[in-house]
Design an enzyme around this catalytic site. Structure first.
Site, PDB file in Angstrom:
ATOM      1  N   HIS A  40      -5.446   0.115   1.172  1.00 37.65           N
ATOM      2  CA  HIS A  40      -6.039  -1.164   1.574  1.00 37.65           C
ATOM      3  C   HIS A  40      -7.187  -0.963   2.564  1.00 37.65           C
ATOM      4  CE1 HIS A  40      -3.487  -0.650   5.104  1.00 37.65           C
ATOM      5  NE2 HIS A  40      -4.204  -1.595   5.700  1.00 37.65           N
ATOM      6  N   ASP A  91       0.892  -1.166   0.000  1.00 34.98           N
ATOM      7  CA  ASP A  91       0.000   0.000   0.000  1.00 34.98           C
ATOM      8  C   ASP A  91       0.931   1.217   0.000  1.00 34.98           C
ATOM      9  OD1 ASP A  91      -1.594   2.166   0.657  1.00 34.98           O
ATOM     10  OD2 ASP A  91      -2.891   1.017   1.994  1.00 34.98           O
ATOM     11  N   GLU A  99       1.645   2.566  13.082  1.00 40.91           N
ATOM     12  CA  GLU A  99       0.588   2.471  12.067  1.00 40.91           C
ATOM     13  C   GLU A  99      -0.496   1.619  12.700  1.00 40.91           C
ATOM     14  OE1 GLU A  99      -1.957   1.537  10.215  1.00 40.91           O
ATOM     15  OE2 GLU A  99      -0.887   0.258   8.786  1.00 40.91           O
ATOM     16  N   GLU A 109     -11.054  -2.550  15.089  1.00 36.91           N
ATOM     17  CA  GLU A 109      -9.911  -3.403  15.447  1.00 36.91           C
ATOM     18  C   GLU A 109      -8.653  -2.567  15.635  1.00 36.91           C
ATOM     19  OE1 GLU A 109      -8.920  -6.515  15.996  1.00 36.91           O
ATOM     20  OE2 GLU A 109     -10.921  -7.357  16.061  1.00 36.91           O
TER      21      GLU A 109
HETATM   22  N1  SAH Z   1       4.335  -1.137  11.668  1.00 33.86           N
HETATM   23  C1  SAH Z   1       4.141  -2.195  10.693  1.00 33.86           C
HETATM   24  C2  SAH Z   1       2.975  -3.117  11.019  1.00 33.86           C
HETATM   25  C3  SAH Z   1       1.628  -2.420  11.234  1.00 33.86           C
HETATM   26  S1  SAH Z   1       0.326  -3.575  11.549  1.00 33.86           S
HETATM   27  C4  SAH Z   1       3.989  -1.572   9.325  1.00 33.86           C
HETATM   28  O1  SAH Z   1       3.720  -0.376   9.269  1.00 33.86           O
HETATM   29  O2  SAH Z   1       4.082  -2.269   8.323  1.00 33.86           O
HETATM   30  C5  SAH Z   1       0.117  -3.464  13.281  1.00 33.86           C
HETATM   31  C6  SAH Z   1       1.041  -4.376  14.078  1.00 33.86           C
HETATM   32  O3  SAH Z   1       0.778  -4.077  15.457  1.00 33.86           O
HETATM   33  C7  SAH Z   1       0.796  -5.857  13.912  1.00 33.86           C
HETATM   34  O4  SAH Z   1       2.003  -6.495  13.523  1.00 33.86           O
HETATM   35  C8  SAH Z   1       0.309  -6.344  15.300  1.00 33.86           C
HETATM   36  O5  SAH Z   1       0.815  -7.628  15.652  1.00 33.86           O
HETATM   37  C9  SAH Z   1       0.864  -5.262  16.229  1.00 33.86           C
HETATM   38  N2  SAH Z   1       0.107  -5.048  17.464  1.00 33.86           N
HETATM   39  C10 SAH Z   1      -1.214  -4.809  17.586  1.00 33.86           C
HETATM   40  N3  SAH Z   1      -1.564  -4.585  18.867  1.00 33.86           N
HETATM   41  C11 SAH Z   1      -0.412  -4.682  19.590  1.00 33.86           C
HETATM   42  C12 SAH Z   1      -0.097  -4.563  20.988  1.00 33.86           C
HETATM   43  N4  SAH Z   1      -1.062  -4.299  21.858  1.00 33.86           N
HETATM   44  N5  SAH Z   1       1.184  -4.756  21.370  1.00 33.86           N
HETATM   45  C13 SAH Z   1       2.147  -5.061  20.465  1.00 33.86           C
HETATM   46  N6  SAH Z   1       1.922  -5.172  19.137  1.00 33.86           N
HETATM   47  C14 SAH Z   1       0.657  -4.990  18.706  1.00 33.86           C
END
Ligand code: SAH
Length: 374
Positions: free
Chosen positions: A287, A45, A138, A147
């Site tokens: 996305h 994306d 992100e 979510e």
């Molecule tokens: N920063 C990355 C992934 C973003 S997706 C990028 O920009 O490509 C969000 C990520 O947050 C996921 O990998 C998920 O496992 C993680 N995540 C969600 N809630 C979380 C929490 N409470 N503690 C740690 N990681 C978390």
């Protein structure tokens, strides 16, 4: 972010275990971020990832010599942008097994000494640095808040950000408009009136109450947009994520309205040249697409007429990752014809439209099987 998160609870610095290599589909169901496919979708994306890159890498003056916390680091892409921008040290945390790959990625790219990865849920983890100059994350979900990990980012801010510290991004705004969508409403909602000659209309009501995540063409939009919620990440509180907002949508032409549409904009206000992106129908594909809320009956609007109402949004009491959204509306303030619809964004619905990588695989296999039957 792109998909329901996993529920790992362990906290430890990344070990060189075999991580996701031995995971089965059951493991991926519990830890949907572990599969590379979901990260592939996010990395590809280019509006999303390119905006973060511009905001971080083109603002070396903000990052030079600074400590940075990457909340939900996934494959480590934002951590590496921050390291490239001159951060003195970056801590990336993620509760998914994808972090095992992130460790290999940062090592392969020469960031082993600048980036430290922590595996675990932020809420339950000890970090090697106690106070950071900058938080990057992100966290956005469908309809911005579905979510979403915004709770987690706000908690990280309160616990780990130095006074006066920066958050990337620092502003988010949710918008709505009304759309003409006759054909797709026929296909998705009215379909249930007659299924091979049978009355399936009991499902119609359920289908209507589930917002649909999809791309909508700009030409379908029949009103001006209206902003319904602004979130400043530096000051927002968890309670602000439960809200009720009035809206007023002015029709831009004579047309029919079959649904409300919502999308969000993201902005990095602290950057030198403000970086922003939109997930709206007027902007390049992301996305996140847009979110469609079908109305039970079709509205007729003339140019200049207003659809006014109230949108209420709150986390579901039984599962706070689901969203309960109520839209109450009337045309030209006609209270006698006012309607209120309760929608529910929930995991099962989204995963049907956006199957987990392993579900896609199962569906592909089935498709092959079926095609063999012709
Ligand atoms: N920063 C990355 C992934 C973003 S997706 C990028 O920009 O490509 C969000 C990520 O947050 C996921 O990998 C998920 O496992 C993680 N995540 C969600 N809630 C979380 C929490 N409470 N503690 C740690 N990681 C978390």
């Amino acid at each position: 972010m792109s998909h329901p998160g996993p529920s790992t609870t362990t906290t430890h610095h990344v070990a060189h275990d075999d991580g996701s290599e031995n995971m089965t589909s059951r493991d991926y169901y519990a830890d949907s971020y572990a599969h590379f496919g979901i990260h592939e979708e996010m990395l590809k994306d280019s509006v999303r990832t390119g905006s973060y890159r511009a905001a971080i890498v083109n603002n070396g003056h903000l990052f030079k010599g600074k400590t940075v916390l990457d909340v939900g680091c996934g494959t480590g892409i934002l951590s590496m942008f921050a390291a490239k921008a001159g951060a003195s040290h970056v801590v990336g945390i993620d509760m998914s097994n994808i972090i095992d790959q992130a460790q290999k990625i940062i090592e392969a790219n020469g960031f082993k000494d600048t980036i430290t990865l922590v595996k675990g849920k932020l809420e339950e983890s000890e970090l090697p640095i106690k106070q950071f100059d900058i938080i990057i994350s992100e966290w956005m979900g469908y309809f911005l808040l579905y979510e979403s990990m915004l709770d987690t980012v706000l908690l990280a801010r309160d616990k780990f950000l130095k006074p006066g510290g920066l958050i990337f991004p620092d502003n988010a705004t949710l918008y709505m408009a009304a759309i003409e969508d006759q054909d797709y409403k026929e296909e998705k909602i009215n379909f249930w009136d007659n299924v091979y000659g049978f009355d399936y209309s009991c499902i119609k009501d359920i289908a209507l109450r589930e917002p649909l995540v999809d791309t909508v063409e700009l030409k379908s939009v029949v009103t001006d947009p209206c902003s319904i919620k602004h979130i400043n990440l530096l000051t927002a509180k968890k309670e602000d994520l439960t809200f009720s907002a009035p809206f007023s949508l002015t029709a831009t032409r004579n047309d029919y309205v079959h649904a409300f549409l919502a999308w969000f904009d993201i902005s990095f206000d602290c950057t030198h040249k403000k970086i922003q992106f939109s997930t709206g129908p007027h902007a390049q594909y992301t996305h996140w697409k847009q979110t469609v809320f079908y109305t039970p009956s079709t509205l007729i609007v003339s140019e200049g007429q207003k659809i006014t109402g109230q949108l209420t949004c709150s986390p579901n009491v039984k599962n706070n990752r689901d969203l309960d959204i109520t839209i109450a509306y009337s045309v030209d303030g006609d209270e006698s014809a006012s309607t209120s619809v309760q929608y529910k964004m929930c995991v099962i619905h989204i995963s049907l439209y956006f199957p987990c990588p392993f579900l896609t695989l199962v569906m592909d296999v089935n498709a092959d099987r079926l095609s063999g039957l012709d």
